[in-house]
Design a protein around this motif. Structure first.
Motif, short mmCIF file in Angstrom:
data_model
loop_
_atom_site.label_atom_id
_atom_site.label_comp_id
_atom_site.label_asym_id
_atom_site.label_seq_id
_atom_site.Cartn_x
_atom_site.Cartn_y
_atom_site.Cartn_z
N MET A 6 0.84 -1.21 0.00
CA MET A 6 0.00 0.00 0.00
C MET A 6 0.87 1.25 0.00
O MET A 6 1.97 1.25 0.53
CB MET A 6 -0.89 0.02 1.26
N THR A 7 0.37 2.30 -0.60
CA THR A 7 1.08 3.57 -0.54
C THR A 7 0.87 4.20 0.82
O THR A 7 0.02 3.79 1.61
CB THR A 7 0.54 4.54 -1.62
N GLN A 8 1.65 5.24 1.09
CA GLN A 8 1.51 5.93 2.37
C GLN A 8 0.10 6.48 2.54
O GLN A 8 -0.45 6.47 3.63
CB GLN A 8 2.53 7.07 2.45
N LEU A 9 -0.51 6.94 1.43
CA LEU A 9 -1.85 7.49 1.50
C LEU A 9 -2.86 6.45 1.94
O LEU A 9 -3.81 6.73 2.66
CB LEU A 9 -2.24 8.04 0.12
N GLU A 10 -2.64 5.21 1.52
CA GLU A 10 -3.61 4.15 1.78
C GLU A 10 -3.40 3.46 3.12
O GLU A 10 -4.27 2.75 3.60
CB GLU A 10 -3.54 3.11 0.67
N GLN A 11 -2.26 3.64 3.74
CA GLN A 11 -1.96 2.90 4.96
C GLN A 11 -2.89 3.29 6.10
O GLN A 11 -3.21 4.46 6.29
CB GLN A 11 -0.51 3.15 5.39
N SER A 12 -3.33 2.30 6.83
CA SER A 12 -4.21 2.54 7.97
C SER A 12 -3.39 3.07 9.14
O SER A 12 -2.34 2.53 9.48
CB SER A 12 -4.91 1.23 8.37
N ALA A 13 -3.87 4.14 9.73
CA ALA A 13 -3.19 4.72 10.89
C ALA A 13 -3.44 3.88 12.13
O ALA A 13 -4.36 3.07 12.19
CB ALA A 13 -3.67 6.15 11.11
N ALA A 14 -2.64 4.10 13.15
CA ALA A 14 -2.87 3.43 14.42
C ALA A 14 -4.19 3.90 15.02
O ALA A 14 -4.61 5.03 14.79
CB ALA A 14 -1.72 3.74 15.38
N PRO A 15 -4.89 3.06 15.78
CA PRO A 15 -6.15 3.47 16.41
C PRO A 15 -5.97 4.76 17.20
O PRO A 15 -5.02 4.91 17.96
CB PRO A 15 -6.48 2.29 17.32
N GLY A 16 -6.86 5.69 16.96
CA GLY A 16 -6.76 6.98 17.64
C GLY A 16 -5.96 8.01 16.89
O GLY A 16 -5.92 9.17 17.28
N ALA A 17 -5.31 7.60 15.78
CA ALA A 17 -4.52 8.55 15.00
C ALA A 17 -4.93 8.55 13.53
O ALA A 17 -4.16 8.92 12.67
CB ALA A 17 -3.03 8.20 15.13
N GLU A 18 -6.16 8.10 13.25
CA GLU A 18 -6.64 8.06 11.87
C GLU A 18 -6.62 9.45 11.24
O GLU A 18 -6.81 10.46 11.92
CB GLU A 18 -8.07 7.49 11.83
N TRP A 19 -6.43 9.49 9.94
CA TRP A 19 -6.24 10.76 9.23
C TRP A 19 -7.41 11.72 9.43
O TRP A 19 -7.22 12.93 9.54
CB TRP A 19 -6.01 10.50 7.73
N TRP A 20 -8.62 11.19 9.48
CA TRP A 20 -9.80 12.05 9.54
C TRP A 20 -9.96 12.74 10.89
O TRP A 20 -10.76 13.68 11.01
CB TRP A 20 -11.07 11.25 9.21
N ARG A 21 -9.22 12.32 11.90
CA ARG A 21 -9.34 12.96 13.21
C ARG A 21 -8.77 14.37 13.23
O ARG A 21 -9.20 15.21 14.04
CB ARG A 21 -8.63 12.11 14.28
N SER A 22 -7.82 14.66 12.37
CA SER A 22 -7.16 15.96 12.41
C SER A 22 -7.07 16.63 11.04
O SER A 22 -6.46 17.69 10.91
CB SER A 22 -5.75 15.81 12.99
N ALA A 23 -7.70 16.04 10.03
CA ALA A 23 -7.54 16.54 8.67
C ALA A 23 -8.20 17.89 8.45
O ALA A 23 -9.20 18.23 9.09
CB ALA A 23 -8.13 15.52 7.68
N VAL A 24 -7.65 18.65 7.52
CA VAL A 24 -8.31 19.84 6.99
C VAL A 24 -8.85 19.47 5.61
O VAL A 24 -8.08 19.10 4.71
CB VAL A 24 -7.35 21.04 6.89
N ILE A 25 -10.17 19.53 5.48
CA ILE A 25 -10.84 19.04 4.28
C ILE A 25 -11.49 20.22 3.56
O ILE A 25 -12.18 21.04 4.17
CB ILE A 25 -11.89 17.97 4.65
N TYR A 26 -11.27 20.29 2.26
CA TYR A 26 -11.69 21.43 1.44
C TYR A 26 -12.91 21.02 0.63
O TYR A 26 -12.85 20.09 -0.18
CB TYR A 26 -10.53 21.83 0.53
N GLN A 27 -14.00 21.72 0.83
CA GLN A 27 -15.22 21.41 0.09
C GLN A 27 -15.19 22.03 -1.29
O GLN A 27 -15.02 23.24 -1.44
CB GLN A 27 -16.48 21.89 0.82
N ILE A 28 -15.40 21.19 -2.30
CA ILE A 28 -15.55 21.64 -3.67
C ILE A 28 -17.01 21.53 -4.08
O ILE A 28 -17.62 20.47 -3.97
CB ILE A 28 -14.67 20.81 -4.63
#
Length: 553
Positions: free
Chosen positions: A1-23
């Motif tokens: 898997m690429t770095q983008l696809e790798q699952s984070a450790a529990p409690g550190a998932e990407w969506w917990r701290s992400a800045v998401i831009y609405q299009i």
């Protein structure tokens, strides 16, 4: 898997701290030149989003639709509407985003379909009580001959929430429920066939590689048994965020749907995420949508709707961190989206303006543009320092105000038509973006066509103008996002500080954050060293309508 696809450790998932831009696809970038934004247009501007520094994008609906409500009336959940491109265009856009380390969330509209959906067309041809009609909320009318709607519910877009059909034999027939426009019939989510269809739709897009879903009207799919009459609170926002015990909002049964969807997403690698659009009356209720086995994020609408007042803002931040923390979820902060007045205008508005009301040429006491921009920049400076995830709405990085002078003849929002012009609706926040000051349609395309008219003064907000200005809103956003990432401000906790009744202040590690929501300057420590300021100023007195990050060691 690429770095983008790798699952984070529990409690550190990407969506917990992400800045998401609405299009908002029809207003972001138009590669075809027809005046409506499209997927190739998005692909062409991805590098600009990478430079901005966001982690993911969320695309408002681009699926096949008659466009009666800007794509929130879906006729085919497994294809791209031709005005936006093709499935191949989507796959290209997704691959190009992932190549730049940008995740992609797509909008899903499960409360209702278009009346042009094959299922609803089959329901119109079928008999009362048939399996085809059981996929939607059909009921017999009241009155001697069924001439009255089944109950008194009022549509979010104005008028009644029921539409009577003509049966195949030409006689007046049953009524169907539509929380929104009559062209958007509600699914019956007690029907197992509906549930299985949406499991299949989720897998269709997950198999293509999407990173998650923003779920439209996530609090609206379940209705109270018996569909009892209900009178809404006067002047409440149209999505139910200020009301308790509404029979078509926030019913307990909806949580079972998301527990089911949570399991579908768990079948896939990469921490796929569900984000809910749930307008609820309290933060305590909002947090129920993100319990560990349900959604991963839900928009913090109480935060979005908080007025420019230090006590109110401090209170909602405290309560948010407490209530979301109780269920082990991050708060998902947001200030603007495609349904509300842009916050660079809204925060300077002194009159009541319920969600969906909008601002137009005849609105009294229009907000002051300069005050709105100052408060908007300060509000974002504060928001991006908070732990949790944040959503940005396209154009806010340019400081775009609400387009308040759209002539009546150009309006598109169903709210305008359903209320016979009493409510302006949401067109003012949906005007196509200005990319290049001197280009046709400000660089939205190369033909000058635009589905909503762009204000002439937006040349000053064009990205090409702001890119060369170190004091621009774009420069501020880039600086905030860089520092947020460098100091890992999306994670961790905060410590509150006291700078007086008109300030919101706290510490994030060695970084102090302060926002002045009053009218007089707020004194900061004499040894303050500034990392970022929402407005230029000298000395250590924080001006009104200004926020800053600083160290003081």
């Amino acid at each position: 898997m690429t770095q983008l696809e790798q699952s984070a450790a529990p409690g550190a998932e990407w969506w917990r701290s992400a800045v998401i831009y609405q299009i908002y696809p029809r207003s972001f970038a138009d590669a075809s030149g027809d005046g409506i934004g499209d997927l190739p247009g998005i692909t062409s501007r991805l590098e600009s989003l990478k430079e901005l520094g966001i982690d993911a994008i969320w695309l408002s609906p681009f699926m096949t639709s008659p466009q009666k409500d800007a794509g929130y009336d879906v006729a085919d959940y497994r294809d791209v509407d031709p005005i936006f491109g093709t499935l191949a265009d989507f796959d290209t856009m997704l691959a190009e985003a992932h190549a730049r380390g940008i995740r992609v969330i797509v909008d899903l509209v499960p409360n209702h379909s278009s009346d042009q959906h094959a299922w609803f067309q089959a329901a119109l041809k079928a008999a009362p009580g048939s399996p085809e009609r059981a996929r939607y909320v059909f009921r017999d009318g009241r009155g001697e001959n069924g001439e009255l709607p089944p109950n008194n519910w009022e549509s979010v877009f104005g008028g009644g929430m029921w539409e009577r059909i003509t049966e195949p034999d030409g006689t007046p027939g049953q009524w169907y429920l539509h929380i929104f426009d009559p062209t958007q019939p509600d699914f019956d989510w007690t029907n197992e066939e509906v549930k299985e269809e949406f499991r299949s739709i989720l897998r269709f897009w997950l198999d293509r590689g999407v990173d998650g879903f923003r779920v439209d009207v996530a609090h609206g799919m379940a209705k109270e048994a018996g569909l009892p009459d209900y009178a809404p609170v006067a002047d409440a926002d149209s999505m139910g965020g200020g009301e308790e015990n509404v029979p078509y909002w926030g019913q307990d049964e909806v949580h079972d749907i998301y527990r089911d969807w949570h399991q579908v997403l768990a079948e896939y690698d990469g921490d796929r995420a569900l984000c809910g659009e749930a307008w609820l009356p309290t933060l305590k209720k909002t947090a129920l949508w993100v319990r560990p086995d349900e959604m991963h994020q839900t928009f913090n609408f109480p935060y979005l709707m908080t007025p420019w007042d230090a006590k109110a803002l401090g209170s909602v931040i405290r309560e948010s961190l407490e209530e979301f923390g109780k269920v082990g979820a991050p708060s998902t902060w947001v200030l603007s989206n495609h349904d509300v007045v842009r916050h660079a205008t809204r925060l300077a508005f002194t009159d009541d303006n319920p969600q969906g009301e909008g601002i137009g040429p005849l609105t009294p006491n229009k907000p002051d543009t300069a005050i709105g921009l100052a408060r908007g920049r300060a509000a974002t400076t504060l928001m991006l320092s908070l732990p949790g995830s944040s959503y940005l709405y396209q154009g806010e990085e340019l400081g775009l105000p609400e387009a308040m002078e759209i002539p009546d003849e150009f309006r598109q929002d169903p709210t305008w038509f359903r209320t016979e012009g009493k409510r302006y609706g949401r067109d003012g926040c949906r005007v196509p973006l200005p990319w290049e000051a001197g280009a046709p349609a400000f660089g939205f395309n190369d033909t000058g066509a635009s589905w909503l008219p762009q204000p002439a003064e937006w040349a000053a907000y064009a990205r090409s103008t702001e890119e060369n200005d170190p004091t621009s809103t774009l420069a501020l956003y880039k600086q905030l996002l860089r520092l947020r990432r460098e100091h890992d401000l999306g994670s961790g906790t905060l410590v509150w500080e006291d700078l007086g009744a008109d300030a919101v202040a706290f510490r994030r590690g060695d970084i102090h954050v302060a926002a002045n929501l009053g009218t007089a300057p707020v004194e900061l420590p004499a040894n303050a060293k500034f990392l970022v300021r929402s407005q230029p100023f000298t000395g250590t007195a924080l001006p009104a309508d200004t926020a800053a990050w600083y160290t003081a060691s």
